[in-house]
Design a protein around this motif. Structure first.
Motif, PDB file in Angstrom:
ATOM      1  N   ALA A 259      19.808  55.870  42.301  1.00 36.54           N
ATOM      2  CA  ALA A 259      20.444  56.580  41.190  1.00 36.54           C
ATOM      3  C   ALA A 259      21.946  56.578  41.404  1.00 36.54           C
ATOM      4  O   ALA A 259      22.428  56.733  42.534  1.00 36.54           O
ATOM      5  N   GLY A 260      22.683  56.388  40.317  1.00 39.16           N
ATOM      6  CA  GLY A 260      24.126  56.485  40.380  1.00 39.16           C
ATOM      7  C   GLY A 260      24.809  55.339  41.087  1.00 39.16           C
ATOM      8  O   GLY A 260      25.947  55.468  41.519  1.00 39.16           O
ATOM      9  N   GLU A 261      24.130  54.206  41.223  1.00 38.31           N
ATOM     10  CA  GLU A 261      24.819  53.045  41.792  1.00 38.31           C
ATOM     11  C   GLU A 261      24.772  51.880  40.808  1.00 38.31           C
ATOM     12  O   GLU A 261      23.888  51.795  39.961  1.00 38.31           O
ATOM     13  N   VAL A 262      25.741  50.993  40.971  1.00 38.41           N
ATOM     14  CA  VAL A 262      25.715  49.736  40.231  1.00 38.41           C
ATOM     15  C   VAL A 262      25.363  48.662  41.242  1.00 38.41           C
ATOM     16  O   VAL A 262      26.046  48.486  42.244  1.00 38.41           O
ATOM     17  N   HIS A 263      24.265  48.006  40.979  1.00 39.98           N
ATOM     18  CA  HIS A 263      23.729  47.068  41.951  1.00 39.98           C
ATOM     19  C   HIS A 263      23.712  45.675  41.331  1.00 39.98           C
ATOM     20  O   HIS A 263      23.114  45.451  40.298  1.00 39.98           O
ATOM     21  N   SER A 264      24.374  44.743  41.986  1.00 37.38           N
ATOM     22  CA  SER A 264      24.433  43.394  41.417  1.00 37.38           C
ATOM     23  C   SER A 264      23.334  42.525  42.004  1.00 37.38           C
ATOM     24  O   SER A 264      23.050  42.576  43.191  1.00 37.38           O
ATOM     25  N   LEU A 265      22.722  41.738  41.115  1.00 33.91           N
ATOM     26  CA  LEU A 265      21.715  40.778  41.540  1.00 33.91           C
ATOM     27  C   LEU A 265      22.382  39.411  41.419  1.00 33.91           C
ATOM     28  O   LEU A 265      22.744  38.987  40.330  1.00 33.91           O
ATOM     29  N   MET A 266      22.575  38.765  42.556  1.00 33.23           N
ATOM     30  CA  MET A 266      23.320  37.508  42.536  1.00 33.23           C
ATOM     31  C   MET A 266      22.438  36.348  42.960  1.00 33.23           C
ATOM     32  O   MET A 266      21.520  36.505  43.763  1.00 33.23           O
TER      33      MET A 266
ATOM     34  N   GLU B 244      34.485  44.278  41.201  1.00 36.13           N
ATOM     35  CA  GLU B 244      35.160  45.444  40.652  1.00 36.13           C
ATOM     36  C   GLU B 244      34.194  46.613  40.441  1.00 36.13           C
ATOM     37  O   GLU B 244      34.530  47.762  40.703  1.00 36.13           O
ATOM     38  N   ILE B 245      32.972  46.325  39.998  1.00 34.45           N
ATOM     39  CA  ILE B 245      32.127  47.403  39.490  1.00 34.45           C
ATOM     40  C   ILE B 245      30.950  47.733  40.404  1.00 34.45           C
ATOM     41  O   ILE B 245      30.402  48.831  40.323  1.00 34.45           O
ATOM     42  N   CYS B 246      30.548  46.803  41.272  1.00 34.07           N
ATOM     43  CA  CYS B 246      29.270  47.001  41.949  1.00 34.07           C
ATOM     44  C   CYS B 246      29.418  47.658  43.311  1.00 34.07           C
ATOM     45  O   CYS B 246      30.372  47.403  44.039  1.00 34.07           O
TER      46      CYS B 246
ATOM     47  N   MET C 258      38.909  51.510  43.171  1.00 34.41           N
ATOM     48  CA  MET C 258      38.123  51.130  41.993  1.00 34.41           C
ATOM     49  C   MET C 258      36.636  51.193  42.296  1.00 34.41           C
ATOM     50  O   MET C 258      35.840  51.535  41.457  1.00 34.41           O
ATOM     51  N   THR C 259      36.271  50.861  43.531  1.00 36.41           N
ATOM     52  CA  THR C 259      34.840  50.796  43.824  1.00 36.41           C
ATOM     53  C   THR C 259      34.274  52.176  44.106  1.00 36.41           C
ATOM     54  O   THR C 259      34.734  53.162  43.546  1.00 36.41           O
ATOM     55  N   SER C 260      33.337  52.251  45.034  1.00 38.11           N
ATOM     56  CA  SER C 260      32.497  53.438  45.076  1.00 38.11           C
ATOM     57  C   SER C 260      33.076  54.558  45.929  1.00 38.11           C
ATOM     58  O   SER C 260      32.347  55.197  46.670  1.00 38.11           O
ATOM     59  N   ASP C 261      34.381  54.813  45.827  1.00 37.26           N
ATOM     60  CA  ASP C 261      34.947  55.838  46.712  1.00 37.26           C
ATOM     61  C   ASP C 261      34.441  57.232  46.374  1.00 37.26           C
ATOM     62  O   ASP C 261      34.322  58.080  47.247  1.00 37.26           O
ATOM     63  N   ASP C 262      34.120  57.453  45.095  1.00 32.68           N
ATOM     64  CA  ASP C 262      33.684  58.803  44.747  1.00 32.68           C
ATOM     65  C   ASP C 262      32.154  58.925  44.658  1.00 32.68           C
ATOM     66  O   ASP C 262      31.629  59.961  44.319  1.00 32.68           O
ATOM     67  N   ALA C 263      31.445  57.824  44.921  1.00 31.00           N
ATOM     68  CA  ALA C 263      29.985  57.886  44.822  1.00 31.00           C
ATOM     69  C   ALA C 263      29.392  58.430  46.116  1.00 31.00           C
ATOM     70  O   ALA C 263      29.936  58.216  47.186  1.00 31.00           O
ATOM     71  N   VAL C 264      28.294  59.137  45.962  1.00 29.96           N
ATOM     72  CA  VAL C 264      27.603  59.591  47.170  1.00 29.96           C
ATOM     73  C   VAL C 264      26.985  58.369  47.835  1.00 29.96           C
ATOM     74  O   VAL C 264      26.677  57.385  47.178  1.00 29.96           O
TER      75      VAL C 264
ATOM     76  N   ILE D  52      30.065  51.850  31.869  1.00 28.99           N
ATOM     77  CA  ILE D  52      29.158  51.729  33.022  1.00 28.99           C
ATOM     78  C   ILE D  52      29.428  52.853  34.019  1.00 28.99           C
ATOM     79  O   ILE D  52      28.508  53.485  34.545  1.00 28.99           O
ATOM     80  N   ARG D  53      30.731  53.145  34.257  1.00 27.30           N
ATOM     81  CA  ARG D  53      31.054  54.207  35.216  1.00 27.30           C
ATOM     82  C   ARG D  53      30.575  55.562  34.706  1.00 27.30           C
ATOM     83  O   ARG D  53      30.081  56.385  35.458  1.00 27.30           O
ATOM     84  N   GLU D  54      30.699  55.739  33.398  1.00 23.03           N
ATOM     85  CA  GLU D  54      30.231  56.968  32.769  1.00 23.03           C
ATOM     86  C   GLU D  54      28.731  57.151  33.022  1.00 23.03           C
ATOM     87  O   GLU D  54      28.273  58.224  33.419  1.00 23.03           O
ATOM     88  N   LEU D  55      27.976  56.083  32.842  1.00 22.72           N
ATOM     89  CA  LEU D  55      26.529  56.151  33.046  1.00 22.72           C
ATOM     90  C   LEU D  55      26.202  56.395  34.516  1.00 22.72           C
ATOM     91  O   LEU D  55      25.271  57.120  34.851  1.00 22.72           O
TER      92      LEU D  55
END
Lengths: 346, 510
Positions: free
Chosen positions: B40-47, B216-218, B1-7, B194-197
């Motif tokens: 670019a192309g990442e989802v970054h969480s601010l916690m 799940e998403i970050c 689910m996470t960033s396996d396909d992200a560079v 979000i994944r689309e973006l």
């Protein structure tokens, strides 16, 4: 600095400015003379003449605090005056104090009932306040005309005339009536929990309902109070001219009252209200009107003058203008000053 | 689910890089030399907990408030944002929790608001619908652009807000608590968008209190605490328990489960009993709440959990059925009467049905008590001050300033003020609808502990939450709702989140 942040500071500043302008243009403005134990002067006139507006504006403040508005106050004034004068006229002894007291009591009672009618429409039937009170605003003057039989009733009654012309302890009786109203309303609102509950209902009706606040009763009560106060204002007005003029009594006073409330810093959105602010607002408007007359502004254009002053006062009070002014002054103060940022609170 | 396909984004230059960000509020440091970057192309969480500086950092990034010190670089170039428009021009867009759209206008108007295509000075309606439709379709949202925005669910409105944000050139999208009012399915839809973006190379800053969703998403997480940077971590390298510790700056031992007797020796005395309560949103329901018991209501949004909570607390009028307190019937539909009998309700909508935001903390705490006494019997000032001070102390409401308008407090503290308002009535039954929504982890734990403490002292609690973990953690009994009906009541000690999920999420077989 802290003083400048007080809610009332700009309303008071406007009033003081008006007084200064008046004093410069006619040095006798501030002078008060004592004749036969009675005070006279321009300031005393302002205090006396502001009484009807004061009563109406106090009621308006409470109604506005509940998120409402009462447009019918002028019409209620007309009805109240018509009732009082009809009672006195019908009496063979109009100079009898008892007759006058009965007339006042009946007029007050009728005004209270009219206020209760407004409250019924708003609080129980859920009609929007502006529409609900518009009904009586339009119908009220018709009712007043019905009561007087379509004529302008005039009377001669010493005790009744005393209400607007008389003096007690050297001060105009009408002014004392408005002081009494201020004190009574302030005591009821601020010495009991009514003011707090009224503000709660005005800010968040649903949260108040869930907390168990009897909001229907509070809103209803506000309109009753407004009606009653308008009725007393109507008595003052008719006493001043000793006539019940259904068309002219309290004409446009609802607008002046709303203006006084807003000048005093109470938001038309309801909620927190300031009775002291309303008092300052009323004196400001009354002084302004007296100024306009004195400066010789032609009556036809005086509303324009009034409007211009109001725009200035309201602008100066608005948070947006104030923060813009603050930004201008900040640029001039050296950096690193211990200035509190207005956004820091958010 | 996470960033396996992200560079691997760390090797590239970041889209946004903030270094040494410092913001002072009235002498205190809201941000203290914080560094933050998004690729670019990442989802970054601010916690971080409330007050950690998340909002301040976001406000700086979106131009709502300038930095006192520090530099913002966009694509390596220094940028100065004096106002939000500057940030928008630089390709930074934000979507907030409270959707700032116009529900009475059409979807197309909302998407292109302020940038309507024009022809001969007049708005070109067909083109507007086409363009808006294209943006929506690009996100896979299938709704009629001409329909009124208000006719759609909150979730769709949220997606429209995102469509609006990305309808212009956007390289960074900030999502501030986008999921707080969405149910599971809607969250899944949002995540798809979000994944689309992300695939299009948009850098996304994602802020949420839901740890599940963050995991799940970050791709990466930046943790702030008290205005300082704790660190930047890759999501898969940061254990949840470590994340919570870093956010709280203390051990996570507070997260222990409430000790519960495994076997209920004797059945508790029933305090509140619903017999066949039903409304438009709820099929006839029977539940019993015992003395000193926490009854959890678990279910998705729209499962009827709020409808049941409101009926149980007597604030709504049911279509059928009755409610009994100590075996005596309660007349329903009147909060005033219910509070008199000792049944109180805290709404899920803290702002619109809870706090009176412009009134002081003190007025808010004493509101219900004062309402019960009536307007003519005010609490004496000394008594009132003492009462308020004791509740502020007992619930640890911060800042400890009873005269402050409650609207300026953080969500968690507002919730505590509401709780104090109800507890001041010394109720027998307290119904809490989503008391922990939108508040930070630390305050959540505190509130859960509070609820347990109340029950231990003999109060009966109805606890509603969309977060199954906390329902499991605090409840003695759990009523599971699905599609407007209670499908099961189970003891809290015998379920886990997974078994609950299975029942909650099951499709209706009827």
């Amino acid at each position: 600095m802290k003083l400048l942040r007080h809610r009332l500071v700009w309303a008071v500043a406007a009033l003081v400015t008006l007084i200064v302008v008046n004093t410069i243009s006619r040095p006798t403005f501030l002078s008060i003379t004592l004749q036969d134990g009675e005070l006279y002067g321009s300031l005393i006139d302002i205090l006396r003449n502001s009484a009807p507006l004061m009563l109406v504006a106090l009621g308006m403040t409470v109604v506005i605090a509940t998120r409402g508005i009462d447009l019918s106050v002028g019409a209620i004034m007309a009805v109240s005056g018509a009732v009082a004068l009809t009672v006195i006229e019908a009496s063979p002894t109009p100079d009898n104090l008892g007759v006058v007291l009965v007339a006042i009591a009946v007029a007050a009672l009728v005004s209270l009932v009219l206020g209760a009618w407004n409250g019924l429409l708003v609080a129980v039937l859920g009609i929007q306040p502006i529409i609900a009170t518009l009904v009586l605003m339009l119908a009220g003057r018709g009712i007043a005309l019905l009561i007087t039989g379509g004529f302008i009733t005039t009377i001669n009654s010493e005790p009744y005339q005393f209400i607007s012309q008389g003096y007690v302890l050297g001060l105009p009786f009408a002014f004392l009536v408005s002081i009494a109203a201020i004190v009574v309303v302030a005591l009821i609102e601020r010495r009991t929990a009514l003011g707090m509950l009224t503000e709660a209902v005005g800010i968040n009706p649903e949260a108040s309902r869930l907390a168990g606040v009897r909001s229907r009763g509070i809103v209803w009560g506000a309109y009753i109070a407004s009606g009653l106060l308008a009725g007393i204002a109507g008595i003052l007005y008719s006493s001043n001219i000793m006539a019940a003029d259904a068309n002219a009594a309290g004409l446009y006073i609802e607008l002046d009252a709303i203006l006084a409330v807003v000048l005093g810093g109470t938001s038309l959105a309801g909620g927190k209200f300031s009775l002291a602010g309303t008092v300052v607002g009323v004196f400001t408007i009354q002084t302004l009107k007296s100024t306009i007359t004195f400066l010789g502004v032609p009556p036809a254009v005086s509303p324009v003058f009034l409007a211009a002053v109001v725009v200035i006062v309201v602008l100066v009070q608005s948070p947006r203008t104030r923060s813009a002014l603050a930004r201008l002054t900040r640029r001039r103060t050296p950096a690193g000053g211990a200035r509190i940022d207005p956004e820091a609170a958010s | 689910m996470t960033s396996d396909d992200a560079v691997d984004p760390v090797t590239e230059a970041p889209v946004v890089e903030i270094t040494g960000a410092t913001v002072r509020f009235a002498g205190t440091l809201a941000l203290d030399h914080v560094d933050f970057r998004v690729h670019a192309g990442e989802v970054h969480s601010l916690m971080g907990e409330n007050g950690a500086g998340k909002s301040t950092l976001i406000r700086a990034l979106t131009g709502a408030r300038p930095l006192d010190e520090g530099v913002i670089r966009i694509h390596g170039k220094v940028a100065r944002f004096a106002r939000p428009r500057d940030a928008q021009r630089a390709g930074i867009a934000a979507v907030y929790q409270e959707i700032d759209l116009l529900p009475n206008l059409s979807v197309a108007e909302n998407v292109l608001l302020g940038r309507e295509p024009r022809r001969f000075g007049a708005i070109d309606w067909p083109r507007m619908r086409r363009e808006a439709g294209a943006v929506l379709a690009g996100l896979g949202i299938d709704i009629d652009p001409a329909s009124a925005l208000g006719s759609h669910s909150v979730a769709v409105q949220q997606l429209v807000a995102i469509a609006r944000a990305i309808s212009r050139e956007v390289s960074v999208l900030v999502l501030d608590e986008p999921t707080s009012s969405l149910d599971l399915e809607e969250v899944a839809e949002l995540f798809r968008v979000i994944r689309e973006l992300k695939d299009r190379g948009v850098a996304i800053v994602f802020i949420s209190h839901f740890l599940d969703q963050v995991y799940e998403i970050c791709d990466r997480i930046t943790v702030l605490r008290n205005g300082s940077l704790v660190g930047e971590f890759r999501t898969e390298e940061l254990l949840r328990i470590d994340l919570v510790q870093k956010m709280l700056g203390r051990g996570a031992e507070q997260l222990v489960e409430r000790p519960r007797p495994e076997v209920d020796a004797e059945p508790r005395r029933a305090v509140l009993r619903a017999r066949g309560l039903a409304s438009r949103r709820l099929r006839p329901t029977d539940v019993v709440i015992g003395e000193g018991e926490v009854l959890g209501l678990a279910g998705l949004l729209g499962s009827g959990r709020t409808a049941l909570a409101r009926l149980l607390s007597g604030v709504d009028r049911p279509a059928h059925g009755r409610l009994e307190l100590d075996a005596r019937e309660v007349r329903l539909g009147d909060p005033r009467r219910a509070t008199r009998l000792g049944v109180v309700y805290s709404s899920e909508n803290r702002r619109s049905e809870g706090i009176i935001d412009q009134l002081s903390v003190a007025a808010n705490i004493t509101l219900a008590l004062q309402a019960q006494r009536g307007a003519w019997r005010p609490l004496r000032k000394a008594r009132r001050d003492e009462l308020v001070a004791s509740w502020i102390e007992a619930l640890d409401i911060r800042p400890r300033r009873p005269e402050l308008p409650v609207g300026v407090l953080s969500g968690g503290n507002q919730q505590k003020v509401l709780l104090a308002r109800l507890l001041a009535l010394a109720p027998r039954v307290i119904v809490l609808d989503e008391p922990t929504r939108g508040i930070d982890v630390g305050a959540k734990v505190e509130l859960q502990n509070l609820v347990s403490g109340l029950a231990d002292n003999g109060m009966s609690v109805v606890f509603v939450s969309g977060e199954l973990e906390e329902v499991v953690r605090v409840s003695d009994q759990i009523a599971i709702l699905r599609d407007g009906a209670v499908v099961d009541v189970v003891p809290g000690s015998q379920v886990t989140v997974d078994t609950l999920l299975a029942v909650v999420g099951q499709p209706d077989e009827g």
